[in-house]
Design a protein around this motif. Structure first.
Motif, short mmCIF file in Angstrom:
data_model
loop_
_atom_site.label_atom_id
_atom_site.label_comp_id
_atom_site.label_asym_id
_atom_site.label_seq_id
_atom_site.Cartn_x
_atom_site.Cartn_y
_atom_site.Cartn_z
N GLN A 189 0.83 -1.19 0.00
CA GLN A 189 0.00 0.00 0.00
C GLN A 189 0.87 1.25 0.00
O GLN A 189 1.78 1.39 0.78
N GLU A 190 0.58 2.17 -0.94
CA GLU A 190 1.33 3.41 -0.98
C GLU A 190 0.97 4.30 0.18
O GLU A 190 -0.17 4.36 0.61
N TRP A 191 1.97 5.02 0.66
CA TRP A 191 1.77 5.93 1.78
C TRP A 191 2.36 7.27 1.36
O TRP A 191 3.55 7.50 1.44
N LEU B 47 5.93 3.27 0.79
CA LEU B 47 5.02 2.20 0.41
C LEU B 47 4.68 1.29 1.59
O LEU B 47 3.56 0.82 1.72
N ARG B 48 5.68 1.03 2.43
CA ARG B 48 5.47 0.08 3.53
C ARG B 48 6.54 0.30 4.58
O ARG B 48 7.65 0.72 4.27
N ILE B 49 6.21 0.02 5.83
CA ILE B 49 7.17 0.08 6.92
C ILE B 49 7.11 -1.24 7.69
O ILE B 49 6.04 -1.63 8.17
N ASP B 50 8.25 -1.93 7.78
CA ASP B 50 8.35 -3.19 8.50
C ASP B 50 9.14 -2.99 9.79
O ASP B 50 10.17 -2.29 9.79
N ILE C 298 14.17 1.92 17.88
CA ILE C 298 13.33 1.10 17.01
C ILE C 298 13.87 1.20 15.60
O ILE C 298 14.01 2.30 15.04
N THR C 299 14.21 0.05 15.02
CA THR C 299 14.68 0.00 13.64
C THR C 299 13.57 -0.54 12.76
O THR C 299 12.96 -1.57 13.07
N VAL C 300 13.29 0.17 11.69
CA VAL C 300 12.28 -0.25 10.73
C VAL C 300 12.89 -0.30 9.34
O VAL C 300 13.90 0.36 9.07
N ARG C 301 12.29 -1.10 8.51
CA ARG C 301 12.69 -1.10 7.09
C ARG C 301 11.63 -0.34 6.32
O ARG C 301 10.45 -0.68 6.36
N ILE C 302 12.07 0.71 5.66
CA ILE C 302 11.17 1.58 4.92
C ILE C 302 11.28 1.26 3.43
O ILE C 302 12.37 1.31 2.86
N PHE C 303 10.15 0.91 2.82
CA PHE C 303 10.06 0.74 1.38
C PHE C 303 9.46 2.02 0.81
O PHE C 303 8.42 2.49 1.27
N ALA C 304 10.14 2.58 -0.19
CA ALA C 304 9.69 3.86 -0.74
C ALA C 304 9.94 3.88 -2.24
O ALA C 304 10.59 3.00 -2.80
N THR C 305 9.42 4.91 -2.88
CA THR C 305 9.61 5.05 -4.31
C THR C 305 9.64 6.52 -4.68
O THR C 305 9.22 7.38 -3.89
N SER D 242 14.50 0.28 -0.63
CA SER D 242 14.26 0.09 0.81
C SER D 242 15.53 0.39 1.58
O SER D 242 16.64 0.24 1.06
N GLU D 243 15.36 0.84 2.80
CA GLU D 243 16.46 1.16 3.71
C GLU D 243 16.03 0.83 5.13
O GLU D 243 14.83 0.81 5.44
N TYR D 244 17.00 0.61 5.99
CA TYR D 244 16.74 0.40 7.41
C TYR D 244 17.00 1.71 8.15
O TYR D 244 18.11 2.24 8.10
#
Length: 519
Positions: free
Chosen positions: A98-100, A409-412, A425-432, A456-458
């Protein structure tokens, strides 16, 4: 070769060329993507070499496909079908997340170039969370503060290569052999006048021991750095290098961490007196021999694995690596986030990710506008210094890097660490976004205005462990609530509180590429 074989070969070659054009878009993002290692993986994308009309948008490729369809349909139609299959597959993959939108304006980013191959005798990375085991023998230990201290110490060692006077002030943190080697280099015929522009692009934990063995006398840590710096010779000449260094530290198993107020300074390892009071490893104030890791971390060795003459890559393109790999999730991440939520019932995951998205948008805008002050309230001191460095380089080169329509797009969730000082808190960010670099007169130097790429990046966010409550996304001081006006040192202009160390709300402290992140 038969005509049929030649036709098949031609179709395959064109299809492969299409795949390269799709895969080789520029990547240059705030804090990551391609520039700290200079240019080993640089690759030109089609048409992006500075022309104001091409810019890597693929116009020539489209014209070629149209020409093939009408003049050589036996070749053109299969190629079009291959291209269509590629883009349909990419679209289906993209539709699964899902795009954010962060409603960001045209964006710009820094190029942090990665290493093509590992350095000689590459060491196996160890998850950063392994350091948390130190709290069993040192309850005040904080991974966040340890990393800040190591960054500071590494930079001071590099500067000490340019003068014996600088070396004398940090001798208490060095082994006798390392101090002797640095002394010889600083006073030799080829001695440097200065080492500056030190930017640490990545720091990995490659070794850790001494906590599980109760009979061990010391605790040892080995770190690997990827760094840019400038060496200035005695005649004033400058040369930029990309370096991979390995540094070994140790301290007595009985040593305890510095209090938070001293974690970002270098002073007497025992009493905290200014380094001016040091006479070698002897402190003139507390009269203690503080060397050898008795009270604090001691650097036993600093080995250079690779050193290459490279300038920063501002307009080249590299291929994205690791985006399609699974997110590296620490086994304890979920239990830790649940424990954190119990400790802070006001914590809300949606509010936290909204804060992350807010910082993401601010970071993109600051980069495209080459205005580091815009991101100052949201990033740690180390990350801000890196941003300022790269933005200055873009200004000097009279260009800027854009990432139009940048959106998450997504945050894990990847990891959670908590200690007495910080929660991290470390998250993986998917973006475009559409990534390209333009000159100040508007010419496209690399990348594409129209073609987007997912990456994507952490990202690691930190906040003081004593702070509770939902994350904020408004433009107000997290301490006093006044309109957000933060000085370059990170202090609110109204209440004077330092808000960029995470004492009041989540700030971004690290950005790591997929292939650099180890947990």
């Amino acid at each position: 070769m038969t005509p049929r074989a030649r036709r098949i070969l031609l179709i395959s070659g064109i299809a492969f060329g299409v795949l390269l054009c799709v895969a080789a878009v520029a990547f240059a993002r705030p804090g990551g993507g391609q520039s700290y290692s200079g240019g080993s993986r640089s690759r030109s994308s089609g048409g992006g070499g500075g022309s104001s009309s091409g810019g890597g948008d693929g116009g020539f490729l489209i014209e070629l496909l149209v020409w093939l369809v009408f003049r050589h349909p036996g070749i053109g139609i299969p190629v079009v079908l291959i291209v269509a299959a590629i883009f349909v597959g990419r679209s289906m993959l993209g539709s699964k997340v899902q795009e954010w939108s962060t409603a960001a304006t045209p964006q710009s980013v820094t190029r942090v170039q990665r290493v093509e191959t590992p350095p000689p005798q590459a060491a196996r990375a160890v998850p950063r969370s392994a350091l948390d085991a130190l709290r069993a023998i040192d309850p005040e230990f904080s991974v966040v503060l340890f990393e800040d201290f190591v960054y500071l110490l590494y930079a001071e060692i590099q500067r000490a290569r340019a003068g014996a006077g600088r070396l004398a002030s940090i001798t208490a943190f060095l082994s006798p052999q390392l101090a002797q080697n640095l002394q010889a280099g600083a006073s030799g015929a080829s001695a440097l006048a200065d080492v500056r522009g030190i930017v640490i692009g990545a720091m990995r934990l490659t070794g850790f021991s001494g906590t599980s063995n109760i009979h061990a006398a010391t605790v040892s840590v080995e770190l690997e750095f990827e760094v840019n710096y400038v060496e200035v010779n005695q005649q004033g000449g400058e040369q930029r290098f990309y370096v991979t260094d390995r540094m070994g530290l140790s301290r007595a198993r009985t040593a305890q961490s510095r209090p938070p107020a001293r974690a970002r300074t270098l002073d007497c390892p025992n009493c905290g007196a200014p380094l001016e009071n040091m006479r070698g490893t002897q402190c003139a104030f507390c009269q203690q021999d503080v060397g050898g890791g008795r009270f604090d971390w001691n650097v036993g060795y600093l080995s250079t694995m690779t050193k290459e003459r490279r300038g920063p890559l501002l307009t080249g393109d590299v291929q994205e690596t690791g985006t399609n790999e699974p997110t590296l999730v620490d086994p304890q991440a979920v239990p830790r986030i649940h424990a954190f939520e119990q400790r802070d019932p006001a914590f809300n995951w949606d509010a936290f990710t909204n804060r992350a998205a807010h910082i993401f948008g601010a970071l993109q805008g600051a980069w495209s506008g080459r205005e580091p002050a815009r991101i100052r309230p949201y990033v740690s001191d180390n990350l801000f210094q890196s941003m300022v460095y790269w933005i200055d380089l873009y200004v000097q080169a009279r260009c800027r890097n854009m990432n139009d329509n940048a959106r998450i797009l997504r945050i894990d969730l990847a990891n959670v660490l908590s200690d007495k000082v910080y929660d991290a808190i470390t998250v993986r960010i998917f973006a475009t976004g559409a990534d390209y670099t333009i000159s100040d007169d508007g010419k496209v130097l690399s990348g594409s205005r129209s073609r987007e790429r997912t990456y994507s990046e952490y990202w690691t966010f930190i906040r003081g462990s004593q702070r509770q409550g939902p994350a904020r996304t408004d433009a107000a001081c997290p301490n006093c609530g006044a309109p957000l006006d933060i000085s370059m040192v990170g202090n609110c202009q109204f209440c004077r509180a330092k808000v960029t160390a995470g004492e009041f709300d989540w700030v971004l402290s690290r950005i790591e590429q997929d292939e650099s992140y180890t947990g």
